[in-house]
Design an enzyme around this catalytic site. Sequence first.
Site, PDB file in Angstrom:
ATOM      1  N   ARG A 179       3.472   2.105  -0.692  1.00 58.36           N
ATOM      2  CA  ARG A 179       2.828   2.792   0.437  1.00 58.36           C
ATOM      3  C   ARG A 179       1.311   2.615   0.355  1.00 58.36           C
ATOM      4  O   ARG A 179       0.727   2.606  -0.731  1.00 58.36           O
ATOM      5  CB  ARG A 179       3.175   4.279   0.367  1.00 58.36           C
ATOM      6  CG  ARG A 179       2.714   5.126   1.559  1.00 58.36           C
ATOM      7  CD  ARG A 179       3.476   4.794   2.794  1.00 58.36           C
ATOM      8  NE  ARG A 179       3.349   5.859   3.812  1.00 58.36           N
ATOM      9  CZ  ARG A 179       3.490   5.636   5.107  1.00 58.36           C
ATOM     10  NH1 ARG A 179       3.752   4.418   5.550  1.00 58.36           N
ATOM     11  NH2 ARG A 179       3.389   6.629   5.969  1.00 58.36           N
TER      12      ARG A 179
ATOM     13  N   THR B  33       8.037  -0.938  12.261  1.00 62.81           N
ATOM     14  CA  THR B  33       8.722  -0.935  10.977  1.00 62.81           C
ATOM     15  C   THR B  33       9.908  -1.880  11.015  1.00 62.81           C
ATOM     16  O   THR B  33      10.484  -2.120  12.074  1.00 62.81           O
ATOM     17  CB  THR B  33       9.192   0.498  10.627  1.00 62.81           C
ATOM     18  OG1 THR B  33       8.083   1.377  10.672  1.00 62.81           O
ATOM     19  CG2 THR B  33       9.835   0.578   9.258  1.00 62.81           C
TER      20      THR B  33
ATOM     21  N   THR C  72       6.523  -1.787   6.719  1.00 63.75           N
ATOM     22  CA  THR C  72       5.944  -1.282   7.966  1.00 63.75           C
ATOM     23  C   THR C  72       4.449  -1.542   8.064  1.00 63.75           C
ATOM     24  O   THR C  72       3.766  -1.642   7.046  1.00 63.75           O
ATOM     25  CB  THR C  72       6.201   0.236   8.089  1.00 63.75           C
ATOM     26  OG1 THR C  72       5.691   0.708   9.343  1.00 63.75           O
ATOM     27  CG2 THR C  72       5.543   1.010   6.959  1.00 63.75           C
TER      28      THR C  72
ATOM     29  N   SER D 223       8.572   8.405   6.888  1.00 66.74           N
ATOM     30  CA  SER D 223       9.967   8.697   7.229  1.00 66.74           C
ATOM     31  C   SER D 223      10.929   7.649   6.696  1.00 66.74           C
ATOM     32  O   SER D 223      12.147   7.807   6.836  1.00 66.74           O
ATOM     33  CB  SER D 223      10.129   8.771   8.750  1.00 66.74           C
ATOM     34  OG  SER D 223       9.327   9.782   9.304  1.00 66.74           O
TER      35      SER D 223
ATOM     36  N   GLY E  50      10.399   5.182  13.105  1.00 67.49           N
ATOM     37  CA  GLY E  50       9.607   6.384  12.939  1.00 67.49           C
ATOM     38  C   GLY E  50      10.402   7.563  12.410  1.00 67.49           C
ATOM     39  O   GLY E  50      11.243   7.425  11.519  1.00 67.49           O
TER      40      GLY E  50
END
Length: 571
Positions: free
Chosen positions: A101, A390, A408, A455, A477
């Site tokens: 991330r 994504t 993503t 998510s 999402g």
Amino acid sequence: MPHYRSVVLAALLLSAGAAPAFARTATPQAQLYPQGMVSAADPRAAEAGAEILRAGGSATDAAIAVMLALGVVEPQSSGIGGGGFLLAGNAAGEVETIDGRETAPAGAGPDWFLDTQGQPLGFRQAVIGGLSVGVPGNIALAAEAHRRHGRLAWSALFGPAIRLARGGWTLNERSRAFLERSRDTGAHDPAGHRLFYDAAGQPLAIGTKLRNPVLAATLNRLARRGAAAFYTGGFATRLAAKIASETPRAGAMTRGDVAGYKAKVRAPVCGSYRVYRICGMGPPSSGATTVFATLKQLERFDMAAYSPRSPVAWHLIAESERLAYADRDRYLADPDFVAVPVSGLTDPAYLAARGALISPDHSLPTVAAGIPVGVALAPPIGGGPDEHGTSHFVVADRAGNVVSYTSTVEGSFGSGLVYGGFYLNNELTDFSFAPAKDGAPVANRVAGGKRPRSSMAPTLVYGPDGALVVAVGAAGGATIPAQVARVLIGMLDWKLSARDAIALPVIFAPADSVFVEKGSALEAMIPALLALGHAKVQPQAMPLKANAIGVVAGRLDGAADPRSEGVAIAQ
């Protein structure tokens, strides 16, 4: 696969709460498949992964090749300017997760998305430009995964993507539609405009042969020099400068922010649903806890006694989602900055109590987050938009290794900024824009070096014999946990194939809202759902796109979402 056993044991202790840790009833000695398989949202990317499998690559090798190829042919959704989460499982059912991330620059603070009057910025105002860009994590994630589980040379994994970028690919209907409706980001940067739009500012026609020589050169450099070529040296300096030049405030990204990025191996979140072991990605993803809560809260109901055509079944799913999403919104954030009560949120007793609130006869008038074990003072609920750009993909190899990977850039074409031939993410808009509520800090507020809540929900499921049942994930999402949960209910309770489970309609019920997939069979059930007490049920077009590989009698059964152009390709 090194380090798996200790990671899995830690995850089981973390997620089991007061109940005994869920353990396999048996461990397969050799979970071998006749052939490997790739399921991805674009056939060209799926073929890139299959090519790597045919060359003797591992599931991890092939997944990296898919990610790189998707960055070429599906730039609106993923690529090396973004990040992701990767779950890797081996033939013994051991699971490891890697967090790629993106991170906020060190100079970012709680007021990052506030205007001069202290009010949250409008969403599009925050998205376009450098303010929304986090340090990209996909290349660091790929390098860490390859170091741990790769079989082929690093450079070999870039071959298919380089050929696509250099030799060209055909613009398809889906990508053209994104270019049309997301011009504010797709054409924001002159480099993006030159790639995908004509002189009049119109998206190029479906069927146009596209080439991206700048991206080909970037990929070739990374293939030869490794991940360090992305995060250090002149490339990193110019990347940071590009983002800083488009950031309208102090604290913009620096070369040090880029150089300091690390992909993190984290403990998976695992727990039992009926006779199955469900494993997913823990915080900063909200995927695993939300999917698991949705399932576990339904465990007291005999879902198999219902059918996909039963309004009551979808009512129960919606009620469970409402409770799960309420907890998600309050508690989930980056665990390096916030004490996320994963153990309490996945505790069987806590989820049984939450599930006891659900009735097959009527809807809860309103839902609120619970207070799980280990929480002394619950933080206030924070808002914030969710990712839409994504892509998910799944790979299994003949040796029984499997990878479930979600990648993503957040929104369509991310921030709109292009560097090195790829779009840069707008992941920072996944933070809560308002840093506090009633004077108390929200968990998902902005902080320097922090990773925003996601998510994304890559998931692996194992049967009571310890063998893989399904690897699954989705794009779309905040709907992602709802998509994954409905696939698992379809496969585990209704005994559908992966293909038929993915084709099921989606009901999405965050908090006190209920949405049903527009044009699906659920639209006809709206009167029945209203009769069960739901205040408002709305049909809505949703950005749905799931991919999975199931295992049937020891053979791989790949599936891609019929709503997408995705495919599953055997080795």
